[in-house]
Design an enzyme around this catalytic site. Structure first.
Site, PDB file in Angstrom:
ATOM      1  CG  ASP A  52      -0.337   0.059   2.518  1.00 56.15           C
ATOM      2  OD1 ASP A  52       0.902  -0.087   2.583  1.00 56.15           O
ATOM      3  OD2 ASP A  52      -1.062   0.243   3.521  1.00 56.15           O
ATOM      4  CE  LYS A 121       3.029  -5.838   3.742  1.00 56.87           C
ATOM      5  NZ  LYS A 121       2.562  -4.776   4.657  1.00 56.87           N
ATOM      6  CD  GLU A 123       0.752  -1.416   7.981  1.00 52.96           C
ATOM      7  OE1 GLU A 123       0.362  -0.674   8.901  1.00 52.96           O
ATOM      8  OE2 GLU A 123       1.232  -0.981   6.915  1.00 52.96           O
ATOM      9  CD  GLU A 190       8.030  -0.276   7.941  1.00 54.85           C
ATOM     10  OE1 GLU A 190       7.097  -0.987   7.520  1.00 54.85           O
ATOM     11  OE2 GLU A 190       8.227   0.890   7.552  1.00 54.85           O
TER      12      GLU A 190
HETATM   13  O1  KIV Z   1       3.516  -1.187   1.622  1.00 58.01           O
HETATM   14  C1  KIV Z   1       4.723  -1.430   1.690  1.00 58.01           C
HETATM   15  O2  KIV Z   1       5.515  -1.103   0.797  1.00 58.01           O
HETATM   16  C2  KIV Z   1       5.232  -2.116   2.867  1.00 58.01           C
HETATM   17  C3  KIV Z   1       6.714  -2.181   3.020  1.00 58.01           C
HETATM   18  C4  KIV Z   1       7.183  -0.980   3.735  1.00 58.01           C
HETATM   19  C5  KIV Z   1       7.163  -3.420   3.675  1.00 58.01           C
HETATM   20  O3  KIV Z   1       4.491  -2.557   3.678  1.00 58.01           O
END
Ligand code: KIV
Length: 288
Positions: A52, A121, A123, A190
């Site tokens: 994102d 994915k 968070e 991260e």
């Molecule tokens: O969205 C993204 O690019 C990420 C990276 C920072 C791992 O989550």
């Protein structure tokens, strides 16, 4: 150049686990479009993240918060059309998985089924373990992301290194263990101290992929635009810039403008021709 130039078989989560178990470091990078997918796959990257971060580096938003499901699906589809070997992870944007487990599974299904990503994915740590478990139970491979979580950076006091105190470090480790227990097949760490990342990598069986988490992680990820010098607004400390594609493209477009103004472009080699007798006939017919 690719270390797997002839390979066309898609990498699955089991292949990434084997890489970790064999001690082969995992390379991961973001991509958001068909040409970017072609380039990074041809280079031999192991994992592509349609992140994102799209919102900031491609769509011009201030942060990742405004990114929508429609945007993620469209860009995931573009990348999928290009990629033959790399494992492609599609990101769940903010508020697509934060309201309920049902909403999270439904939206993970859209990224996986409509977008065509190989996994999804999201968070979050312990608070999102139920979400990760439900997505995995639905049959969708889940990639976790803990430490600095950009979608909720405002709640973390900004884009700051996480896990610096003993208590905070323990909480990051607990997040990692909760995600592994929930069924995540890999996890992004991260912006955490490298010593903490080394401990987490040692304690987990699944691969850790670091961004600002030091060299002990099982793999490393960077945002494509950061590492090729296409995003100039700011460069985090953990980024290594390998090329200046912004200046390269700026120079190319400036040269084009100059050559148009000076009638140096197009050259004879860029033009189509009629035979001379046809030219004469045409002129006569048109009276010119
Ligand atoms: O969205 C993204 O690019 C990420 C990276 C920072 C791992 O989550």
């Amino acid at each position: 150049m690719s270390s797997h130039p002839e390979a066309t078989k898609k990498l699955l989560s089991a292949d990434l686990q084997k890489m970790k178990d064999d001690g082969e470091k995992i390379s991961m990078i973001t991509a958001y479009s068909y040409p970017q997918g072609l380039i990074v796959d041809q280079a031999g990257i192991d994992i592509i993240l349609v992140g994102d971060s799209l919102g900031m580096v491609e769509l011009g938003y201030d942060d990742t918060v405004p990114v929508t499901m429609d945007e993620m699906v469209m860009h995931t589809k573009s990348v999928m059309r290009a990629v033959k070997r790399a494992h492609v992870v599609g990101d769940l944007p903010f508020m697509s998985y934060n309201i309920s487990t049902e909403q999270a599974v439904a939206n993970a299904g859209i990224i996986y089924k409509d977008g065509g990503a190989d996994s999804v994915k999201a968070e979050g740590g312990q608070d999102y373990a139920k979400v990760a478990a439900a997505i995995t139970r639905a049959g969708i491979p889940f990639f976790a992301h803990i430490g600095l979580t950009p979608q909720t950076a405002a709640m973390l006091g900004g884009f700051k290194v996480q896990g610096k105190s003993i208590d905070a470090a323990k909480a990051v480790l607990d997040d990692a263990l909760a995600m592994q227990d929930a069924g995540a097949f890999a996890i992004i760490l991260e912006a955490i101290p490298q010593q903490l990342a080394a401990i987490i990598t040692e304690k987990l069986t699944i691969p850790t992929v670091g961004i600002g988490a030091g060299p002990s992680c099982a793999g490393q990820v960077l945002v494509l635009h950061d590492m090729v010098g296409l995003f100039k607004r700011f460069t985090p400390k953990f980024v290594k810039v390998y090329a200046d594609m912004y200046t390269a493209q700026l120079d190319a477009v400036s040269s084009f403008i100059n050559e148009v103004k000076e009638v140096k472009f197009p050259g004879e080699e860029h033009c189509f021709n009629m035979k001379q007798d046809q030219v004469e006939e045409l002129k006569k017919a048109l009276g010119v």
